[in-house]
Design an enzyme around this catalytic site. Structure first.
Site, PDB file in Angstrom:
ATOM      1  N   GLY B  46       0.833  -1.201   0.000  1.00 50.88           N
ATOM      2  CA  GLY B  46       0.000   0.000   0.000  1.00 50.88           C
ATOM      3  C   GLY B  46       0.859   1.239   0.000  1.00 50.88           C
ATOM      4  N   GLU B  62      -0.332   1.134  -6.456  1.00 54.62           N
ATOM      5  CA  GLU B  62       0.568   0.712  -5.384  1.00 54.62           C
ATOM      6  C   GLU B  62       0.861  -0.783  -5.467  1.00 54.62           C
ATOM      7  OE1 GLU B  62       2.325   2.173  -3.153  1.00 54.62           O
ATOM      8  OE2 GLU B  62       1.602   4.240  -3.289  1.00 54.62           O
ATOM      9  N   GLU B  66       4.576  -2.285  -6.031  1.00 56.04           N
ATOM     10  CA  GLU B  66       5.246  -3.038  -4.971  1.00 56.04           C
ATOM     11  C   GLU B  66       5.367  -4.524  -5.256  1.00 56.04           C
ATOM     12  OE1 GLU B  66       3.658  -2.139  -1.116  1.00 56.04           O
ATOM     13  OE2 GLU B  66       4.574  -0.155  -1.171  1.00 56.04           O
ATOM     14  N   PRO B  83      -7.327   7.079  15.469  1.00 56.40           N
ATOM     15  CA  PRO B  83      -6.272   8.090  15.576  1.00 56.40           C
ATOM     16  C   PRO B  83      -4.889   7.507  15.866  1.00 56.40           C
ATOM     17  CG  PRO B  83      -8.215   8.815  16.749  1.00 56.40           C
ATOM     18  CD  PRO B  83      -8.477   7.400  16.328  1.00 56.40           C
ATOM     19  N   GLU B 115      11.068  -6.733  -0.489  1.00 56.37           N
ATOM     20  CA  GLU B 115      10.834  -8.163  -0.555  1.00 56.37           C
ATOM     21  C   GLU B 115       9.334  -8.442  -0.449  1.00 56.37           C
ATOM     22  OE1 GLU B 115      12.319 -12.116   1.953  1.00 56.37           O
ATOM     23  OE2 GLU B 115      13.011 -10.105   2.500  1.00 56.37           O
TER      24      GLU B 115
END
Lengths: 229, 229
Positions: B46, B62, B66, B83, B115
């Site tokens: 992400g 993403e 990745e 939060p 990785e």
DNA sequence: CCAAAAGTGTTTCACTTACACCCATGA
DNA sequence: TCATGGGTGTAAGTGAAACACTTTTGG
């Protein structure tokens, strides 16, 4: 580390689709916008998420501020983030889905200056932003979820008749149900407490009142029981 | 107007829970973090949402960056915004849920330096942030959805045997299914195209291959048909 | 010929569906 | 006494679940 701060950030809001049941109609709560963009248009209640509150808290806070409502049921619906959805710039909104007992929240002015009102979900005015799409998504969710989770009760007063309950399902699912089969099935679940009371002030035979037994449902749920209608 | 810009904004990310099926095991794709916080821990793929892309686009981008993966099925799962969930500050993440054919995405190094590896969903290492919670939510969604939407096929190669299909459901639902009843029901839906081919290189009777007919499903769906297993 | 998995039907039981009349109450 | 909705049972059909043996193929 500082990656967090390298990028410009979209603004983040919450918006609430609040449903209520009014006799023979499913209603949604709308707020009249006072400012641009879409000044004068009706919109879902909502606003900016603060830095120190969770998304759920933001939804509850905004709803209370704009309408005074504290919903019995509130759940996250979907997050809308298309780049063009707000003319002011990039605003991502986390939409929520809420159910309230309309009897507790009769049409009234909002606590702040804005005008709030209930509209039939089948006949709303033109909405601001992409709020029509959000409303559509919420309706789908309600229709789907009401059948396998006992959330419909959150739309009714604590004590209700089986006819009211059946009407609720007919309105939400948009199809008629067979009276005898409906009663058989719902009573067989053994989730309704039969009260020694009947409805008042009707000019015909008064119907028996029932109450939904949340405690018993939680027990049965743990034991693998599945509500389904 | 300027309300949009009056408040500090949370950072906004997307995270993807990518499932794959490896013979007799359900796998999830994880990326080893190179930097603080949680350097060296495994995490969901992400990253930050850009100002000019939709949330779906961000998730696909993403994931591709990745891991090189372009999933057959991708849908929004849930938005996590407590939060304290990121020690760097307020970060809200829109989680996605994806299914890939593992045969197309065998374990391989990521295109950038990090990785990437597949882990059994029942036995993952300790995850960064609240990613264990996100994974749990995704698993629930998969278990629920696989029964009333034909998304399981996205986990199998285009041509598969009925035994493979049954194993898939047994793995995801975590319970055994009856062979004859399973075959009866799935074939009765008339969504599988029976091919004139059998599996290869097995040391016993070779099973017939089938293909899922997306076209036919879309037609039946419009006509009110409901997939259900 | 043995091992391994493929393939195949029937019965039972539970649940869903369709359906119509009498009852209680207030006006 | 009439109008209005409340309340009730049964029969037929459909779908789910349980269950075991024969077939094919390769080693």
């Amino acid at each position: 580390m500082s990656h967090t701060y390298e990028y410009p950030r979209p603004a983040l809001t919450v918006d609430c689709v609040v449903f209520g049941l009014d006799e023979d109609d499913l209603k949604v709560l709308l707020i009249k916008r006072g400012v641009e963009p879409f000044a004068g248009r009706w919109a879902l209640p909502g606003g900016f998420v603060r830095m120190d509150e969770s998304l759920d808290e933001a939804a509850r806070r905004e709803l209370e501020e704009e309408s005074g409502i504290r919903p019995a049921h509130l759940e996250q619906l979907y997050t809308f983030g298309a780049p063009g959805r707000d003319p002011r710039g990039r605003v991502v909104t986390v939409a929520y889905f809420a159910l309230v007992k309309l009897t507790d929240h009769r049409p009234h002015a909002a606590t702040d200056a804005r005008e709030a009102a209930w509209f039939s979900v089948w006949d709303t005015p033109k909405l601001a932003f992409d709020h029509a799409e959000i409303l559509g998504t919420a309706l789908q969710r309600l229709k789907g979820k009401v059948r396998y989770q006992p959330i419909g009760f959150e739309l009714l007063p604590p004590k209700f008749t089986l006819t009211q309950l059946q009407r609720l399902y007919e309105i939400v699912l948009e199809r008629p149900l067979d009276k005898r089969n409906f009663r058989k099935k719902i009573l067989a679940m053994d989730l309704l407490e039969e009260l020694d009371e009947v409805e008042q002030d009707v000019s015909h035979r008064a119907a028996r009142l029932y109450r939904f037994d949340h405690r018993k449902y939680k027990q049965l749920e743990k034991a693998g029981f599945n509500f389904e209608l």
